[in-house]
Design an enzyme around this catalytic site. Sequence first.
Site, short mmCIF file in Angstrom:
data_model
loop_
_atom_site.label_atom_id
_atom_site.label_comp_id
_atom_site.label_asym_id
_atom_site.label_seq_id
_atom_site.Cartn_x
_atom_site.Cartn_y
_atom_site.Cartn_z
CG ASN A 19 -27.71 1.10 73.57
OD1 ASN A 19 -27.33 2.22 73.61
ND2 ASN A 19 -28.40 0.44 74.58
CD1 TRP A 20 -23.97 2.58 68.02
CD2 TRP A 20 -22.90 4.54 68.05
NE1 TRP A 20 -23.67 2.93 66.80
CE2 TRP A 20 -23.14 4.07 66.74
CE3 TRP A 20 -22.14 5.88 68.33
CZ2 TRP A 20 -23.02 4.95 65.55
CZ3 TRP A 20 -21.87 6.34 67.11
CH2 TRP A 20 -22.33 6.02 65.86
CE LYS A 21 -25.94 -1.86 75.62
NZ LYS A 21 -25.78 -3.09 76.19
CG HIS A 106 -30.57 -0.03 78.17
ND1 HIS A 106 -29.87 -0.69 79.10
CD2 HIS A 106 -30.43 -0.58 77.03
CE1 HIS A 106 -29.12 -1.95 78.13
NE2 HIS A 106 -29.60 -1.86 77.00
CD GLU A 108 -26.49 -1.62 79.69
OE1 GLU A 108 -26.24 -0.60 79.13
OE2 GLU A 108 -26.38 -2.81 79.08
CD GLU A 178 -32.20 -4.19 75.04
OE1 GLU A 178 -31.60 -4.28 73.98
OE2 GLU A 178 -31.68 -3.51 76.04
N GLY A 184 -24.92 -8.56 76.77
CA GLY A 184 -23.44 -8.36 76.63
C GLY A 184 -22.75 -9.68 77.48
CB SER A 224 -26.09 -12.11 73.11
OG SER A 224 -24.98 -11.48 74.44
N GLY A 245 -26.35 -3.96 70.80
CA GLY A 245 -25.14 -3.49 71.67
C GLY A 245 -24.07 -3.66 71.16
N GLY A 246 -23.35 -4.58 71.61
CA GLY A 246 -21.71 -4.78 71.32
C GLY A 246 -21.74 -4.92 69.56
P1 13P Z 1 -25.50 -6.53 73.65
O1 13P Z 1 -26.31 -6.53 72.18
O2 13P Z 1 -24.25 -6.02 73.81
O3 13P Z 1 -25.59 -7.88 74.22
O4 13P Z 1 -26.48 -5.34 74.20
C1 13P Z 1 -27.91 -5.34 73.85
C2 13P Z 1 -28.60 -4.04 74.44
O5 13P Z 1 -28.39 -4.01 75.62
C3 13P Z 1 -28.80 -3.02 73.46
O6 13P Z 1 -29.60 -2.12 74.15
#
Ligand code: 13P
Length: 261
Positions: A19-21, A106, A108, A178, A184, A224, A245-246
């Site tokens: 997920n590149w966000k 998600h 967020e 999640e 993050g 993470s 994510g990251g």
């Molecule tokens: P991180 O891997 O950066 O913690 O993010 C997870 C995420 O929200 C994937 O959708």
Amino acid sequence: MKLFLNDCKNMRKYIVAGNWKMNTTVPEGVELAKAVLAASAAVPADVKLIVATPFTHLCPVAAVVGGTRIGLSAENCADKEKGAYTGEVSAAMLASAGCQYTILGHSERRQYYGETDEKLVEKTRLALANGLDVILCVGENLEEREAGRHFAVCESQIKNVLYNFTAEDMKHIIVAYEPVWAIGTGKTATAEQAEEIHAFIRKTIAEKFGEQVADDTTILYGGSCKPSNAKELFAQKDIDGGLIGGAALKADDFIGIALSF
Ligand code: 13P
């Protein structure tokens, strides 16, 4: 090794989705997709790789990954079919841009953009109607975890959304657990913490759709996740991969995670 141990009693897929966000410009995203594709040869064929990109990146990234083993996902879609909804992107548009998946719900989006379970029912309905598979995110925040409400929160998110669908629809729905406190933050849920919720989510799915549908549902862990902890997480019985994510922003880390089954 999990791959080879799957006794084929279920149709569950092993998936690593990035997920590149809201990261990368279009040229940077195209380069990232090319790097992921180039590195993907090392990953066993039975691991599905997906990149979920910002809307602006979908068409150019589709030109890179289309026809390859890498699936393309959006990060969200509209809860309306079409019309006067300025700034929204419909499920039909996503499908026409080359997407096969969309992430929905998600944390967020739930936290910052007022995404409710009611809206997620509509979004899921429209995504499925347009031939997209849905990656539905659920998970508790820190306060809920500390109050011991993590099972109840995940249960209500699953029931409020998925219980509106059919066993047939469930073939096109992937769940991602999640925990918000792990996203993050560098704080990963321990493999035991993640597994107990994954098993619980599978049981909640089984209560409505039966054991077979629950066994066939792919449940991803997100929060993470990185090459150094993916192996332990993916070794758990009910963890079928990750939503990353990251670490998905670096092709080597993303592929390193995909090599952790
Ligand atoms: P991180 O891997 O950066 O913690 O993010 C997870 C995420 O929200 C994937 O959708």
